[in-house]
Design an enzyme around this catalytic site. Structure first.
Site, PDB file in Angstrom:
ATOM      1  N   CYS A  39       2.848  33.310   9.616  1.00 14.19           N
ATOM      2  CA  CYS A  39       3.467  33.915  10.792  1.00 14.19           C
ATOM      3  C   CYS A  39       4.066  32.825  11.673  1.00 14.19           C
ATOM      4  O   CYS A  39       3.709  32.698  12.855  1.00 14.19           O
ATOM      5  CB  CYS A  39       2.443  34.733  11.566  1.00 14.19           C
ATOM      6  SG  CYS A  39       1.629  35.943  10.526  1.00 14.19           S
ATOM      7  N   GLU A  40       4.883  32.007  11.079  1.00 11.12           N
ATOM      8  CA  GLU A  40       5.578  30.930  11.789  1.00 11.12           C
ATOM      9  C   GLU A  40       6.965  30.860  11.161  1.00 11.12           C
ATOM     10  O   GLU A  40       7.079  30.768   9.943  1.00 11.12           O
ATOM     11  CB  GLU A  40       4.880  29.575  11.558  1.00 11.12           C
ATOM     12  CG  GLU A  40       3.458  29.471  12.061  1.00 11.12           C
ATOM     13  CD  GLU A  40       3.352  29.441  13.568  1.00 11.12           C
ATOM     14  OE1 GLU A  40       4.365  29.081  14.232  1.00 11.12           O
ATOM     15  OE2 GLU A  40       2.276  29.782  14.084  1.00 11.12           O
ATOM     16  N   GLU A  81       0.846  -1.210   0.000  1.00 16.37           N
ATOM     17  CA  GLU A  81       0.000   0.000   0.000  1.00 16.37           C
ATOM     18  C   GLU A  81       0.872   1.247   0.000  1.00 16.37           C
ATOM     19  O   GLU A  81       0.818   2.056   0.917  1.00 16.37           O
ATOM     20  CB  GLU A  81      -0.977  -0.031   1.193  1.00 16.37           C
ATOM     21  CG  GLU A  81      -0.294  -0.303   2.516  1.00 16.37           C
ATOM     22  CD  GLU A  81      -1.261  -0.477   3.680  1.00 16.37           C
ATOM     23  OE1 GLU A  81      -2.361  -1.007   3.490  1.00 16.37           O
ATOM     24  OE2 GLU A  81      -0.881  -0.073   4.796  1.00 16.37           O
ATOM     25  N   ARG A 113       5.705  19.439   4.346  1.00 19.12           N
ATOM     26  CA  ARG A 113       6.750  18.473   4.703  1.00 19.12           C
ATOM     27  C   ARG A 113       8.058  19.112   5.203  1.00 19.12           C
ATOM     28  O   ARG A 113       8.616  18.647   6.194  1.00 19.12           O
ATOM     29  CB  ARG A 113       7.038  17.499   3.551  1.00 19.12           C
ATOM     30  CG  ARG A 113       5.845  16.617   3.200  1.00 19.12           C
ATOM     31  CD  ARG A 113       6.201  15.483   2.248  1.00 19.12           C
ATOM     32  NE  ARG A 113       7.015  14.483   2.889  1.00 19.12           N
ATOM     33  CZ  ARG A 113       8.319  14.378   2.787  1.00 19.12           C
ATOM     34  NH1 ARG A 113       9.000  15.207   2.019  1.00 19.12           N
ATOM     35  NH2 ARG A 113       8.967  13.438   3.432  1.00 19.12           N
TER      36      ARG A 113
HETATM   37  C1  LIG Z   1       0.907   6.561   5.130  1.00 20.74           C
HETATM   38  C2  LIG Z   1       0.589   5.129   4.990  1.00 20.74           C
HETATM   39  C3  LIG Z   1       0.879   4.444   3.815  1.00 20.74           C
HETATM   40  C4  LIG Z   1       1.611   5.089   2.660  1.00 20.74           C
HETATM   41  O1  LIG Z   1       2.893   5.447   3.031  1.00 20.74           O
HETATM   42  P1  LIG Z   1       3.916   5.974   1.910  1.00 20.74           P
HETATM   43  O2  LIG Z   1       5.117   6.368   2.683  1.00 20.74           O
HETATM   44  O3  LIG Z   1       3.255   7.120   1.239  1.00 20.74           O
HETATM   45  O4  LIG Z   1       4.154   4.837   0.970  1.00 20.74           O
HETATM   46  C5  LIG Z   1       0.503   3.138   3.711  1.00 20.74           C
HETATM   47  N1  LIG Z   1      -0.134   2.512   4.722  1.00 20.74           N
HETATM   48  C6  LIG Z   1      -0.428   3.128   5.875  1.00 20.74           C
HETATM   49  C7  LIG Z   1      -1.123   2.389   6.937  1.00 20.74           C
HETATM   50  C8  LIG Z   1      -0.075   4.451   6.056  1.00 20.74           C
HETATM   51  O5  LIG Z   1      -0.355   5.073   7.203  1.00 20.74           O
END
Ligand SMILES: *Cc1c(COP(=O)(O)O)cnc(C)c1O
Length: 418
Positions: free
Chosen positions: A339-340, A270, A308
């Site tokens: 303002c940071e 994922e 980021r």
């Molecule tokens: C954020 C997240 C991802 C994706 O992470 P990447 O660093 O964008 O690949 C996948 N699974 C879960 C549970 C996440 O919290």
């Protein structure tokens, strides 16, 4: 130098229609990358990538990725709704959340998503709030057994997942409650660029699946090794090799599963960042140059557009359009208008000499970029544009206006308010 999929002239043309700041995503790059990933993993048993929607929650992007054969990994109710709107439903949808509210479980169950539980107590919570689905997955946190990294934290200090001991109990309880189909998930690193790390994660889950299967007496359909494949934010870094990860996992699968005649397992992932990150750019124009104790470049974008750098001290490469070949002889802090004082895209960054009106392309903003936007200081989220493979530029999300900022307020109630 980092390549760009557009020239300064092309951006100036886009600016006649869409004022800066805006995000632009490169369809060609996204599709080619998706195909490359799928090609590398074709040898991995039952492989499927569920794109982490939180990285770039835009339906046009999800539709592209759906066409490329990806599912969606959702972590909230609106993300589930977004995936549903582009027709990603059922087991093409993974629901990986934590500290989950009941209505979100109910929606995930209704859509037939694969539910991935973050805690042992969520089993009874899910049962009470939505009823148990036929297929369940739990998220494993290996604690001290694995190293995490700066973005996600050390596993033993990370809030996610179940301990190893809890996993055995959780699957036992799920089995007793009539759940028939099972998966095992983990996600322990983010922006990780070592291929071996993902192979190790797969191996860890292959071994754990055997241990749980034999102890609890269940069989598993899949493992999900999570997201977290890193990208080369810095120009001197190399991209992660999908082939190396896929080959390593395939070899481990052969050694640990096939050779022992164990039941087959599908392998899911994922990832978000590596799928879209390098193909998104934040385009911003220089409004001001300021020389005090340091030299500052003031942009029309700010941390509310791209958080980021401020949030993790993350490096995002910056190209001054039209000065791609010029040497970085000047050192600047590249700032926004919040303002940071952490509202800086770069600190002490060597860049070519910058003039008012210059256009900056902030690289690798296609994941966890626009998505992390916010309205603090009355800053409005920018538009998102898609550079189509046919050269066309389309708007896939308009910029916010002050009306959006006021849309959750009721000024007629204010008039009655004394
Ligand atoms: C954020 C997240 C991802 C994706 O992470 P990447 O660093 O964008 O690949 C996948 N699974 C879960 C549970 C996440 O919290």
């Amino acid at each position: 130098m980092k390549p760009l999929p557009f020239t300064k002239q092309e951006i100036e043309k886009i600016m006649q229609q869409f004022p800066t700041p805006f995000y632009v995503y490169d369809e060609t790059g996204i599709r080619a990358n998706a195909k490359k990933l799928k090609h590398a993993f074709r040898k991995v048993h039952g492989f499927k990538e569920y794109f982490a929607v939180k990285a770039l929650p835009n339906p046009f992007i999800l539709k592209i990725l759906k066409e490329e054969g990806f599912g969606a990994d959702c972590s909230s109710l609106p993300e589930l709704m977004l995936a549903q709107k582009v027709g990603i439903v059922g087991e093409n949808m993974m629901f990986t959340s934590n500290d989950t509210p009941a209505p979100e479980f109910a929606m995930a169950k209704k859509l037939g998503a694969i539910v991935n539980l973050d805690d042992i107590s969520h089993l009874s919570y899910l049962e009470q709030s939505a009823g148990l689905p036929p297929l369940l997955c739990f998220r494993y946190n290996p604690g001290k057994l694995r190293e995490g990294n700066a973005i996600i934290g050390k596993p033993e200090e990370a809030k996610y997942g179940l301990t190893k001991e809890q996993l055995f109990t959780a699957y036992q309880q799920a089995k007793a409650k009539g759940v028939k189909r099972f998966g095992l998930h983990t996600m322990i690193a983010s922006n990780e660029r070592s291929e071996e790390y993902f192979v190790e994660t797969a191996k860890m889950l292959f071994a754990l699946v055997q241990e749980i299967s034999s102890t609890v007496g269940i069989s598993f359909e899949f493992i999900n090794i999570g997201g977290g494949i890193g990208i080369p934010y810095r120009p001197e870094q190399q991209p992660v090799s999908y082939e190396k990860i896929a080959d390593g996992i395939e070899q481990a699968y052969h050694k640990m599963i096939t050779k022992h005649g164990l039941p087959s397992l599908k392998i899911f992932m994922e990832c978000g960042r590596v799928i879209t990150g390098p193909y998104g750019f934040l385009i911003t124009q220089v409004l001001h140059l300021k020389h005090t104790y340091k030299d500052y470049v003031g942009c029309d974008a700010c941390m509310a557009n791209l958080m980021r750098p401020a949030m993790y001290g993350a490096y995002h490469h910056i190209t001054v359009l039209g000065k791609e070949q010029a040497k970085g002889h000047h050192v600047y802090d590249v700032t926004g208008s919040l303002c940071e004082n952490n509202d800086k895209f770069a600190i002490d960054r060597p860049l070519p000499e910058i003039e008012r009106g210059d256009l900056l392309a902030i690289h690798d903003a296609g994941a966890h970029g626009h998505a992390m936007g916010f309205q603090y200081n009355g800053k409005l989220r920018s538009a998102e544009l898609l550079l189509r493979s046919n050269g066309e530029v389309i708007m896939i999300r308009r910029a916010e206006t002050p009306d959006d900022y006021f849309s959750t307020l009721d000024f007629s109630a204010l008039q009655r308010f004394e």
